[in-house]
Design an enzyme around this catalytic site. Structure first.
Site, PDB file in Angstrom:
ATOM      1  N   TYR A  25       6.636   6.735 -12.892  1.00  0.00           N
ATOM      2  CA  TYR A  25       7.073   5.345 -11.920  1.00  0.00           C
ATOM      3  C   TYR A  25       6.498   4.193 -12.408  1.00  0.00           C
ATOM      4  O   TYR A  25       7.123   3.077 -11.787  1.00  0.00           O
ATOM      5  CB  TYR A  25       6.603   5.783 -10.316  1.00  0.00           C
ATOM      6  CG  TYR A  25       5.028   5.621 -10.196  1.00  0.00           C
ATOM      7  CD1 TYR A  25       4.518   6.740 -10.222  1.00  0.00           C
ATOM      8  CD2 TYR A  25       4.940   4.428  -9.875  1.00  0.00           C
ATOM      9  CE1 TYR A  25       3.164   6.685  -9.850  1.00  0.00           C
ATOM     10  CE2 TYR A  25       3.592   4.513  -9.356  1.00  0.00           C
ATOM     11  CZ  TYR A  25       2.551   5.395  -9.368  1.00  0.00           C
ATOM     12  OH  TYR A  25       1.311   5.318  -8.993  1.00  0.00           O
ATOM     13  N   THR A 108      -4.090   9.408 -14.364  1.00  0.00           N
ATOM     14  CA  THR A 108      -5.114  10.243 -14.404  1.00  0.00           C
ATOM     15  C   THR A 108      -5.731  10.665 -13.122  1.00  0.00           C
ATOM     16  O   THR A 108      -6.665  10.207 -12.614  1.00  0.00           O
ATOM     17  CB  THR A 108      -6.490   9.252 -14.768  1.00  0.00           C
ATOM     18  OG1 THR A 108      -6.570   8.035 -13.794  1.00  0.00           O
ATOM     19  CG2 THR A 108      -6.259   8.458 -16.356  1.00  0.00           C
ATOM     20  N   LYS A 232      -8.577  -4.034 -11.245  1.00  0.00           N
ATOM     21  CA  LYS A 232      -7.771  -3.148 -10.694  1.00  0.00           C
ATOM     22  C   LYS A 232      -8.432  -1.978  -9.681  1.00  0.00           C
ATOM     23  O   LYS A 232      -8.056  -1.893  -8.758  1.00  0.00           O
ATOM     24  CB  LYS A 232      -7.133  -2.189 -11.719  1.00  0.00           C
ATOM     25  CG  LYS A 232      -6.224  -1.066 -11.508  1.00  0.00           C
ATOM     26  CD  LYS A 232      -5.051  -1.498 -10.491  1.00  0.00           C
ATOM     27  CE  LYS A 232      -4.593  -0.401  -9.955  1.00  0.00           C
ATOM     28  NZ  LYS A 232      -3.200  -0.530  -9.193  1.00  0.00           N
ATOM     29  N   CYS A 290      -4.027   6.426  -5.129  1.00  0.00           N
ATOM     30  CA  CYS A 290      -4.670   4.873  -5.373  1.00  0.00           C
ATOM     31  C   CYS A 290      -5.955   4.874  -5.002  1.00  0.00           C
ATOM     32  O   CYS A 290      -7.231   4.978  -5.292  1.00  0.00           O
ATOM     33  CB  CYS A 290      -3.849   3.980  -5.161  1.00  0.00           C
ATOM     34  SG  CYS A 290      -2.235   3.694  -5.977  1.00  0.00           S
ATOM     35  N   ARG A 448      -1.681   7.325  14.678  1.00  0.00           N
ATOM     36  CA  ARG A 448      -1.090   6.160  14.075  1.00  0.00           C
ATOM     37  C   ARG A 448      -0.546   5.089  15.139  1.00  0.00           C
ATOM     38  O   ARG A 448      -0.003   4.095  14.927  1.00  0.00           O
ATOM     39  CB  ARG A 448      -0.066   6.459  13.174  1.00  0.00           C
ATOM     40  CG  ARG A 448      -0.168   7.279  12.001  1.00  0.00           C
ATOM     41  CD  ARG A 448      -1.073   6.707  10.985  1.00  0.00           C
ATOM     42  NE  ARG A 448      -1.344   7.686   9.950  1.00  0.00           N
ATOM     43  CZ  ARG A 448      -2.535   7.236   8.948  1.00  0.00           C
ATOM     44  NH1 ARG A 448      -3.199   6.294   9.037  1.00  0.00           N
ATOM     45  NH2 ARG A 448      -2.899   8.310   8.141  1.00  0.00           N
TER      46      ARG A 448
HETATM   47  N1  SAJ Z   1      -3.784   3.072   5.520  1.00  0.00           N
HETATM   48  C1  SAJ Z   1      -4.482   3.051   6.685  1.00  0.00           C
HETATM   49  N2  SAJ Z   1      -4.817   1.542   7.395  1.00  0.00           N
HETATM   50  C2  SAJ Z   1      -4.247   0.604   6.712  1.00  0.00           C
HETATM   51  C3  SAJ Z   1      -3.302   0.792   5.527  1.00  0.00           C
HETATM   52  C4  SAJ Z   1      -3.143   2.169   4.946  1.00  0.00           C
HETATM   53  O1  SAJ Z   1      -5.022   4.123   7.290  1.00  0.00           O
HETATM   54  O2  SAJ Z   1      -4.378  -0.270   7.312  1.00  0.00           O
HETATM   55  C5  SAJ Z   1      -3.785   4.339   4.988  1.00  0.00           C
HETATM   56  C6  SAJ Z   1      -2.138   4.933   4.740  1.00  0.00           C
HETATM   57  O3  SAJ Z   1      -1.579   5.536   6.076  1.00  0.00           O
HETATM   58  C7  SAJ Z   1      -2.160   5.790   3.590  1.00  0.00           C
HETATM   59  C8  SAJ Z   1      -3.378   5.083   2.782  1.00  0.00           C
HETATM   60  O4  SAJ Z   1      -4.225   4.350   3.471  1.00  0.00           O
HETATM   61  O5  SAJ Z   1      -2.658   7.045   4.021  1.00  0.00           O
HETATM   62  C9  SAJ Z   1      -2.903   4.255   1.670  1.00  0.00           C
HETATM   63  O6  SAJ Z   1      -2.176   3.210   2.123  1.00  0.00           O
HETATM   64  P1  SAJ Z   1      -1.578   2.062   1.294  1.00  0.00           P
HETATM   65  O7  SAJ Z   1      -0.798   1.306   1.889  1.00  0.00           O
HETATM   66  O8  SAJ Z   1      -2.914   1.384   0.516  1.00  0.00           O
HETATM   67  O9  SAJ Z   1      -0.554   2.607   0.045  1.00  0.00           O
HETATM   68  P2  SAJ Z   1      -0.975   3.246  -1.016  1.00  0.00           P
HETATM   69  O10 SAJ Z   1      -2.028   4.101  -1.514  1.00  0.00           O
HETATM   70  O11 SAJ Z   1       0.263   3.529  -2.127  1.00  0.00           O
HETATM   71  O12 SAJ Z   1      -1.505   1.948  -2.122  1.00  0.00           O
HETATM   72  C10 SAJ Z   1      -0.814   0.947  -2.974  1.00  0.00           C
HETATM   73  C11 SAJ Z   1      -1.607   0.182  -4.273  1.00  0.00           C
HETATM   74  N3  SAJ Z   1      -0.957  -0.447  -5.049  1.00  0.00           N
HETATM   75  C12 SAJ Z   1      -1.295  -0.096  -6.189  1.00  0.00           C
HETATM   76  O13 SAJ Z   1      -2.167   0.480  -6.605  1.00  0.00           O
HETATM   77  C13 SAJ Z   1      -0.442  -0.959  -7.236  1.00  0.00           C
HETATM   78  C14 SAJ Z   1      -2.587  -0.817  -3.162  1.00  0.00           C
HETATM   79  O14 SAJ Z   1      -3.246  -1.652  -4.183  1.00  0.00           O
HETATM   80  C15 SAJ Z   1      -1.756  -1.621  -2.419  1.00  0.00           C
HETATM   81  O15 SAJ Z   1      -2.398  -2.584  -1.674  1.00  0.00           O
HETATM   82  C16 SAJ Z   1      -0.710  -0.909  -1.460  1.00  0.00           C
HETATM   83  O16 SAJ Z   1      -0.270   0.213  -2.248  1.00  0.00           O
HETATM   84  C17 SAJ Z   1       0.099  -1.503  -0.362  1.00  0.00           C
HETATM   85  O17 SAJ Z   1      -0.386  -2.684  -0.251  1.00  0.00           O
HETATM   86  O18 SAJ Z   1       1.207  -1.268  -0.349  1.00  0.00           O
END
Ligand code: SAJ
Length: 478
Positions: A25, A108, A232, A290, A448
């Site tokens: 992706y 990784t 990063k 991530c 949630r």
């Molecule tokens: N979550 C919470 N509370 C929050 C935000 C998220 O509990 O306020 C939980 C979500 O339910 C999920 C987890 O954290 O289980 C991760 O959520 P995420 O929105 O961070 O999504 P990710 O893991 O896909 O993070 C990615 C990352 N992008 C990259 O690494 C390129 C992160 O840097 C981004 O900030 C995030 O997406 C984003 O903002 O969408």
């Protein structure tokens, strides 16, 4: 400036042929966007013909995307560059010898979640392939999220060993971490600022030339390769830390007996020059590939990067690792809410029927990697409860039956537990759940903050919600 490398680059001229190793992706949208640049003549999507991923080669060459979910613009762009013969997917890594630039985007993942050590084997194999066919003046860029020190460390060593060349003299080497999110891959590559870190100035400049070709709103932010690796991993570490702070405050609010969301609004009201309070949202846990691992890349980097020894309060655990522990505790807290909720109707977890709503780690997606739901699910099975899982997006998961029917999942349940903020769950009605469960006092646990507690309490439910210290010990209405 290192003259020799600059001369080697100048002899190659502008970047016109690009190799992208890893058709995932990250690699696919990058390759398609490079191929769509008028000055680029050819892009090779380099993919091992392995049992698990080899299918992508004919699929991509037929102009079909091997990615799940909606990706705006990507399908059309892929068809365009394939039909224009500007992109071809292949397992012939020798084509790297004709490339002016090679990017490597290979994940990784952890070898196993327990020891939190990433499996670098696939990435190292990709780097080895690049080294094997490297030619003078080529730029090599690592896009995967890696432990700080990797680019100038094992990556440089492998490339030099395989090619017989010297990094920073015969070829340019940089790290430009991906910042893409599923569902907006093309937009993210074009519009997010791009951290570009070379092992030297000349490498940084060449990498800047590569990424400037695909940026629209985004701009290149140059730095060293190790600073780019720290950036990063730290940008995700900080997000994890912010979530952990919200989770800890929510646990405090439950203990003190106040509504976290009132407190959050109150804190958020503090505005003004230079005042920031980035309070994120508490929840049933933090999943994904991530945030669950990047903190450990950063922690390992501090230990292995060979810089100064770390000066830190002795005997004190890293704040960032503590944040990981708090976030990983939230599924256990959900289990605690389950126990105290059932206890209010004089039931135990053992033998209870639990409807677990949401298997994906992220709302409105089918991405279930490292999902908190699985932690909770395993704990319920260990406690000999009967668990039925529902998810409108995730259709299957190793060893778990996932239903797409809410009716079927909730029928005769003692407890309904919301783990993922899917839009389908926002409109759950008390009467519907009561009728399907047939229980006098069904237990509802909102991980949630999707539901209005009063509507369920007034309908005779036992309500528990993350951060809802104002409601979690409500009287049960007969
Ligand atoms: N979550 C919470 N509370 C929050 C935000 C998220 O509990 O306020 C939980 C979500 O339910 C999920 C987890 O954290 O289980 C991760 O959520 P995420 O929105 O961070 O999504 P990710 O893991 O896909 O993070 C990615 C990352 N992008 C990259 O690494 C390129 C992160 O840097 C981004 O900030 C995030 O997406 C984003 O903002 O969408």
């Amino acid at each position: 400036m290192n003259e020799e490398l600059q001369n080697n680059i100048e002899q190659r001229g502008p970047i016109q042929t690009i190799g992208v190793i890893g058709m995932g992706y990250v690699g696919i949208p990058a390759a398609v966007l490079f191929a769509n640049v008028p000055s680029v003549k050819m892009v090779y999507g380099l993919q091992r013909n392995s049992p698990s991923s080899g299918y992508k080669i004919p699929m991509l060459n037929a102009g079909e995307l091997p990615l799940k979910g909606e990706e705006p613009d990507l399908p059309g762009l892929l068809k365009d560059v394939v039909s224009a013969k500007r992109f071809r997917c292949t397992d012939d890594f020798s084509l790297i010898s004709s490339c002016d630039a090679v990017t490597i985007a290979i994940q990784t993942p952890f070898l196993n979640p327990q020891d939190l050590i990433p499996d670098f084997s696939a990435l190292e194999e990709g780097i080895r392939q690049a080294g094997r066919y490297l030619t003078k003046g080529t730029l090599v860029v690592l896009e995967s999220t890696i432990t700080p020190g990797t680019t100038i460390g094992i990556a440089r060593n492998i490339l030099e060993k395989e090619s017989g060349f010297i990094a920073g003299k015969d070829f340019a080497l940089a790290h430009a971490p991906e910042r893409v999110m599923v569902g907006r891959l093309i937009q993210n590559i074009q519009e997010h600022d791009r951290i570009v870190g070379g092992i030297d100035e000349t490498s940084t400049r060449r990498a800047r030339e590569l990424y400037a070709m695909v940026l629209t709103k985004g701009r290149v932010i140059p730095m060293t390769s190790t600073a780019a690796e720290v950036t990063k991993t730290a940008e995700n570490t900080f997000r994890d830390l912010q979530i952990a702070a919200a989770n800890q405050l929510a646990l405090y609010c439950e203990a003190i007996g106040v509504n976290f969301y009132d407190v959050r609004n109150g804190i958020d009201s503090l505005k003004g020059e230079g005042i920031t309070r980035a309070i994120l949202w508490p929840g049933a846990g933090v999943g994904g590939h991530c945030l669950t691992k990047d903190t450990y890349h950063l922690e390992r980097g501090v230990r292995t990067s060979g810089g100064e020894s770390l000066d830190y309060p002795s005997g004190t655990e890293s704040l960032f690792v503590t944040a990981r522990r708090i976030n990983d505790f939230m599924p256990d807290h959900m289990f605690h809410l389950l126990e105290v909720g059932l206890n209010r109707i004089h039931k135990e977890v053992r033998g209870s029927k639990i409807a677990l709503l949401g298997w994906a780690f992220l709302a409105n997606t089918d991405d279930a990697r490292n999902s908190p739901s699985e932690i909770f699910y395993r704990r319920c099975l260990e406690a000999e409860a009967e668990v039925r899982v529902h998810d409108p997006w995730v259709t299957k998961w190793q060893g778990v039956t996932i239903s797409s029917s809410l009716d079927e999942t909730i029928t005769r349940a003692d407890v309904v537990v919301i783990f993922t903020g899917h839009r389908e769950y926002h409109s759950l009605e008390p009467l519907y759940i009561r009728n399907r469960t047939g229980a006098d006092h069904p237990v509802i646990i909102d991980g949630r903050n999707l539901l209005n507690p009063d509507r369920f309490i007034e309908a005779g439910f036992v309500y528990k919600g993350i951060g809802r210290g104002d409601k979690n010990n409500h009287p049960i209405i007969s």
